[in-house]
Every structure is written in C-alpha cells, then in structure tokens.
Scaffold this motif. Structure first.
Motif, PDB file in Angstrom:
ATOM      1  N   VAL A  13       3.655   5.132   5.384  1.00  0.00           N
ATOM      2  CA  VAL A  13       4.359   6.051   4.457  1.00  0.00           C
ATOM      3  C   VAL A  13       3.451   6.116   3.113  1.00  0.00           C
ATOM      4  O   VAL A  13       3.379   5.057   2.647  1.00  0.00           O
ATOM      5  N   ALA A  14       3.453   7.397   2.955  1.00  0.00           N
ATOM      6  CA  ALA A  14       2.635   7.586   1.520  1.00  0.00           C
ATOM      7  C   ALA A  14       3.818   7.577   0.613  1.00  0.00           C
ATOM      8  O   ALA A  14       4.829   8.151   0.517  1.00  0.00           O
ATOM      9  N   VAL A  15       3.440   6.755  -0.604  1.00  0.00           N
ATOM     10  CA  VAL A  15       4.352   6.741  -1.595  1.00  0.00           C
ATOM     11  C   VAL A  15       3.392   6.840  -3.013  1.00  0.00           C
ATOM     12  O   VAL A  15       2.191   6.698  -2.917  1.00  0.00           O
ATOM     13  N   PRO A  16       4.132   7.328  -3.972  1.00  0.00           N
ATOM     14  CA  PRO A  16       3.478   7.746  -5.288  1.00  0.00           C
ATOM     15  C   PRO A  16       3.285   6.636  -6.193  1.00  0.00           C
ATOM     16  O   PRO A  16       2.258   6.281  -6.851  1.00  0.00           O
ATOM     17  N   ASP A  17       4.179   5.379  -6.149  1.00  0.00           N
ATOM     18  CA  ASP A  17       3.917   4.225  -6.738  1.00  0.00           C
ATOM     19  C   ASP A  17       3.980   3.218  -5.824  1.00  0.00           C
ATOM     20  O   ASP A  17       5.197   2.481  -5.535  1.00  0.00           O
ATOM     21  N   LEU A  18       2.864   2.704  -5.366  1.00  0.00           N
ATOM     22  CA  LEU A  18       2.757   1.331  -4.491  1.00  0.00           C
ATOM     23  C   LEU A  18       3.470   0.211  -4.912  1.00  0.00           C
ATOM     24  O   LEU A  18       4.398  -0.324  -4.258  1.00  0.00           O
ATOM     25  N   ASP A  19       3.310  -0.187  -6.203  1.00  0.00           N
ATOM     26  CA  ASP A  19       3.742  -1.254  -6.573  1.00  0.00           C
ATOM     27  C   ASP A  19       5.524  -1.374  -6.474  1.00  0.00           C
ATOM     28  O   ASP A  19       5.977  -2.467  -6.394  1.00  0.00           O
ATOM     29  N   ARG A  20       5.889  -0.312  -7.231  1.00  0.00           N
ATOM     30  CA  ARG A  20       7.474  -0.138  -7.033  1.00  0.00           C
ATOM     31  C   ARG A  20       7.878  -0.286  -5.764  1.00  0.00           C
ATOM     32  O   ARG A  20       9.000  -0.696  -5.462  1.00  0.00           O
ATOM     33  N   SER A  21       7.102   0.598  -4.843  1.00  0.00           N
ATOM     34  CA  SER A  21       7.669   0.692  -3.517  1.00  0.00           C
ATOM     35  C   SER A  21       7.773  -0.640  -2.545  1.00  0.00           C
ATOM     36  O   SER A  21       8.449  -1.197  -1.998  1.00  0.00           O
ATOM     37  N   VAL A  22       6.430  -1.548  -3.055  1.00  0.00           N
ATOM     38  CA  VAL A  22       6.398  -2.995  -2.311  1.00  0.00           C
ATOM     39  C   VAL A  22       7.568  -4.016  -2.873  1.00  0.00           C
ATOM     40  O   VAL A  22       8.305  -4.423  -2.305  1.00  0.00           O
ATOM     41  N   ALA A  23       8.000  -3.782  -4.315  1.00  0.00           N
ATOM     42  CA  ALA A  23       9.099  -4.324  -4.904  1.00  0.00           C
ATOM     43  C   ALA A  23      10.269  -4.239  -4.055  1.00  0.00           C
ATOM     44  O   ALA A  23      11.153  -5.216  -3.696  1.00  0.00           O
ATOM     45  N   PHE A  24      10.703  -2.941  -4.002  1.00  0.00           N
ATOM     46  CA  PHE A  24      11.855  -2.342  -3.364  1.00  0.00           C
ATOM     47  C   PHE A  24      11.742  -2.888  -1.770  1.00  0.00           C
ATOM     48  O   PHE A  24      12.872  -3.489  -1.513  1.00  0.00           O
ATOM     49  N   TYR A  25      11.076  -2.695  -1.227  1.00  0.00           N
ATOM     50  CA  TYR A  25      10.888  -2.971   0.467  1.00  0.00           C
ATOM     51  C   TYR A  25      10.798  -4.484   0.804  1.00  0.00           C
ATOM     52  O   TYR A  25      11.553  -5.101   1.586  1.00  0.00           O
ATOM     53  N   SER A  26      10.170  -5.382  -0.370  1.00  0.00           N
ATOM     54  CA  SER A  26      10.371  -6.564  -0.131  1.00  0.00           C
ATOM     55  C   SER A  26      11.636  -6.970  -0.181  1.00  0.00           C
ATOM     56  O   SER A  26      11.945  -8.271   0.558  1.00  0.00           O
ATOM     57  N   LEU A  27      12.299  -6.530  -1.138  1.00  0.00           N
ATOM     58  CA  LEU A  27      13.975  -7.111  -1.296  1.00  0.00           C
ATOM     59  C   LEU A  27      14.849  -6.527  -0.110  1.00  0.00           C
ATOM     60  O   LEU A  27      15.357  -7.278   0.471  1.00  0.00           O
ATOM     61  N   ALA A  28      14.373  -5.272   0.049  1.00  0.00           N
ATOM     62  CA  ALA A  28      15.469  -4.709   1.098  1.00  0.00           C
ATOM     63  C   ALA A  28      15.187  -5.017   2.558  1.00  0.00           C
ATOM     64  O   ALA A  28      16.123  -5.036   3.552  1.00  0.00           O
ATOM     65  N   LEU A  29      14.026  -5.206   2.896  1.00  0.00           N
ATOM     66  CA  LEU A  29      13.677  -5.541   4.271  1.00  0.00           C
ATOM     67  C   LEU A  29      13.899  -7.297   4.571  1.00  0.00           C
ATOM     68  O   LEU A  29      13.737  -7.432   5.781  1.00  0.00           O
ATOM     69  N   ALA A  30      13.850  -7.776   3.594  1.00  0.00           N
ATOM     70  CA  ALA A  30      13.900  -9.322   3.789  1.00  0.00           C
ATOM     71  C   ALA A  30      15.212  -9.932   4.715  1.00  0.00           C
ATOM     72  O   ALA A  30      14.768 -10.577   5.559  1.00  0.00           O
TER      73      ALA A  30
END
Length: 136
Positions: free
Chosen positions: A14-31
């Motif tokens: 999945v292409a994302v514009p802000d990798l760091d923001r997306s990693v922070a979001f998915y780290s919490l949401a997918l846990a």
C-alpha cells in the motif's frame, strides 16, 4: 476441488504519503490482530528502492507500507480476526490511533452467515476492516 484453507493472496503493498505516520497508526491498530512489524527496508536510490515497512505474523510479512507520496483511491483492506473480541479490539485500537469510524463492530449476514466485522478509515482514507467468520 480441495477444501479452502485460507487466503490465496500472498502479500499486499500500500502506497502511503507519510510512512512514519502510517507505521505508527498500523502498529497500534493491528496489534489486537497479532499483526506486528517484521521487516523494515531502507530507501536505496541507486537501486530505485523505496522505503518500506512490513507487517505480518512471524515469520511471514504480508502487509507492506511503501513510502510513495500518495494513496490510491477506493481502496479497501480486510484483516482476518480469530474471534469477535479481536474485531472489537481492532476497532477500539484503530479509533484510538486516529482512524475514523465507518461501521462499528456488528454482524453482517448480508455478506455471509457468521460474518462479524468493523470498518474504519485510516489517516490516509484507506478503508480497513477486521472480520471474523466464526459463530459467536
């Protein structure tokens, strides 16, 4: 015909514009779904390699975020949850991480019997779902 034994999709980028923001979001949401960071790939301009971050369940990464500057439109991604409590936990974690609610956890017999899912939009507008196909 052989019995269905799981997903036939190996992985998704999945292409994302802000990798760091997306990693922070998915780290919490997918846990709550036991989906965690497995791999980080640095950018390598000489090899035309973009920066990437892979989530999955050990040892297999299957969900990759790629820093590309923009997100595709009309994208939906559903993650399998082991039970209904995990769907509820995903929904709560995603909202806490900054998602927007689309549909709160509920049964959806219009899709399949025992279909229990929750839908959110991630910070980039990607539609995400956690779904359990087991009876309560």
């Amino acid at each position: 015909m052989p019995e269905y034994s799981g997903s036939l999709i190996d992985h998704l980028n999945v292409a994302v514009p802000d990798l760091d923001r997306s990693v922070a979001f998915y780290s919490l949401a997918l846990a709550p779904l036991d989906i965690v960071t497995l791999l980080q790939v640095p950018a390598d301009p000489a090899a035309d390699q973009l920066r990437m971050h892979a989530f999955g369940q050990h040892p297999k990464p299957f969900f990759w975020l790629v820093e590309q500057g923009r997100v595709g439109t009309n994208m939906h991604l559903a993650f399998t949850a082991q039970d209904r409590a995990s769907v509820d936990a995903f929904y709560a974690a995603a909202l806490e991480a900054g998602a927007t609610s689309q549909v709160a956890p509920a049964e959806h017999p219009e899709y399949q019997p025992d279909y229990y899912g929750a839908f959110v939009l991630d910070p980039d507008g990607i539609s995400l779902e956690a779904v359990c196909h087991r009876a309560p």
